[in-house]
Design an enzyme around this catalytic site. Structure first.
Site, PDB file in Angstrom:
ATOM      1  CB  CYS A 188      -0.943   0.002   1.200  1.00 17.70           C
ATOM      2  SG  CYS A 188      -0.109   0.040   2.806  1.00 17.70           S
TER       3      CYS A 188
ATOM      4  CB  CYS B  16      -1.466  -5.038   2.577  1.00 18.50           C
ATOM      5  SG  CYS B  16      -1.520  -3.259   2.236  1.00 18.50           S
TER       6      CYS B  16
ATOM      7  CB  CYS C 232     -20.577 -38.566  -4.388  1.00 24.62           C
ATOM      8  SG  CYS C 232     -22.322 -39.019  -4.555  1.00 24.62           S
TER       9      CYS C 232
ATOM     10  CB  CYS D 274     -23.373 -35.403  -3.118  1.00 23.02           C
ATOM     11  SG  CYS D 274     -22.636 -36.551  -1.914  1.00 23.02           S
TER      12      CYS D 274
ATOM     13  CB  CYS E 118     -25.494 -39.304  -0.210  1.00 24.29           C
ATOM     14  SG  CYS E 118     -25.158 -39.296  -1.990  1.00 24.29           S
TER      15      CYS E 118
ATOM     16  CB  CYS F 228       2.272 -19.856 -23.609  1.00 25.27           C
ATOM     17  SG  CYS F 228       2.129 -20.019 -21.812  1.00 25.27           S
TER      18      CYS F 228
ATOM     19  CB  CYS G 204      -5.598 -27.060 -12.967  1.00 26.01           C
ATOM     20  SG  CYS G 204      -7.183 -27.273 -12.130  1.00 26.01           S
TER      21      CYS G 204
ATOM     22  CB  CYS H 204      -5.772 -30.553  -9.078  1.00 30.48           C
ATOM     23  SG  CYS H 204      -5.601 -30.498 -10.885  1.00 30.48           S
TER      24      CYS H 204
ATOM     25  CG  HIS I 236       3.938 -31.216 -24.082  1.00 32.83           C
ATOM     26  ND1 HIS I 236       3.465 -32.492 -24.288  1.00 32.83           N
ATOM     27  CD2 HIS I 236       3.055 -30.391 -24.707  1.00 32.83           C
ATOM     28  CE1 HIS I 236       2.350 -32.449 -24.990  1.00 32.83           C
ATOM     29  NE2 HIS I 236       2.077 -31.188 -25.262  1.00 32.83           N
TER      30      HIS I 236
END
Length: 328
Positions: A5, A28, A89, A94, A116, A188, A193, A196, A212
């Site tokens: 700040c 902050c 599930c 659920c 359930c 790119c 994710c 995960c 890769h």
């Protein structure tokens, strides 16, 4: 002064963190944690470096009990999603996790949540189907059918274009099946994710390693579509057949460039530094001459090491990785 700040604060307003030595004011840090937990960016990294904040520090800095509970829930879900034996599930509302180890031969799972009891398949993660084979998970309604209302004939082309654009902008994480949207801003294809932590390729939707996009997979770092099978095979054949000529050409250019370029570069650099200093003209000539002679002695060694290491690596890649991929 707080680096976030930019306001002057007393020393007691800067809490210490166990993960790193960076300091920010309490206000902050609390606002940063609220935003990070609200966006499910858990574990939360330090605002100044990639070090993850310890749960004890997060609990100490977050004043709202609801956010602390949400933080704990996100941590647990992140851990479970990364576990290959966890199944969620499929019943609506659920989201109970079933940790199933050794269930590949007996794939019938039962949700353990009270009230359930949904039975589902270990392999396809869909409701239990004893008399039919496993099927892939159906696409989300918003992707397969972006609009449920009736469309006039003149709007059908626009609707198909919109559906195709949405399907290209939104894809599913290959590990946790979370929906991820990629903005078409020229960024790119290496995606991360936030649920995960899976690193995957946006084009082929496979978890990736650091090589890769250098391997003959057909995926390009900034491309919008992977190469076709024909183009990929032709490129691999071209690499295998033309590798000796290309490597010889590169080595033939690199040897004189490195051998001659290093002495010229060092001579110009030393000459520029000596002109800015208070050396006499004789001392400048002596320093430039000595640096050039030393470079002439060192540059062949650098050239030999570069060519001796680079050429075998290129040959190993072309006749190892590329040939193996071509055989597959």
């Amino acid at each position: 002064e707080c680096p976030l700040c930019l306001l002057p604060q007393p020393p007691e307003a800067f809490p210490s963190l166990a993960s790193c030595a960076h300091r920010s004011c309490r206000g902050c840090l609390q606002q940063y944690l609220r935003i990070a937990v609200g966006e499910s960016r858990v574990p939360v990294a330090c605002p100044h470096c990639p070090a993850a904040l310890l749960p004890a520090d997060v609990h100490r800095l977050l004043p709202e009990p609801a956010l602390r509970d949400k933080y704990e829930e996100f941590l647990l879900r992140r851990l479970l999603v990364a576990d290959p034996g966890t199944r969620w599930c499929p019943a609506p509302d659920c989201s109970y996790a079933v940790i199933a180890y050794g269930c590949a031969e007996c794939p019938r799972l039962t949700c353990g949540r009270e009230g359930c009891g949904t039975e589902f398949c270990y392999h396809c993660r869909q409701p239990w189907h004893p008399d039919s084979p496993c099927m892939s998970a159906p696409p989300a309604p918003s992707l397969a059918h972006p609009t449920a209302q009736s469309v006039h004939p003149e709007d059908s082309d626009h609707g198909e274009t919109l559906a195709q654009a949405e399907a290209e902008d939104i894809k599913v994480c290959p590990r946790c099946s979370a929906f991820i949207m990629k903005i078409n801003d020229g960024s790119c294809n290496r995606m991360n994710c936030t649920v995960c932590g899976c690193l995957f390729c946006w084009l082929c939707l496979r978890e990736i390693s650091d090589v890769h996009f250098l391997s003959p997979s057909g995926c390009t770092f900034w491309g919008k579509k992977p190469w076709s099978r024909t183009r990929k095979i032709l490129w691999q054949l071209g690499m295998v057949l033309g590798a000796p000529m290309v490597i010889s050409l590169v080595a033939g250019i690199a040897v004189p460039v490195i051998t001659i370029g290093i002495p010229i570069y060092m001579g110009r650099k030393v000459l520029g530094q000596s002109r800015r200093s208070s050396l006499s003209r004789c001392q400048q000539c002596l320093s430039v001459t000595s640096s050039v002679l030393l470079s002439l002695f060192v540059s062949p060694i650098i050239t030999a090491v570069t060519v001796g290491v680079g050429v075998p690596l290129m040959l190993t890649y072309v006749y190892g990785v590329v040939v193996l991929s071509l055989c597959r």
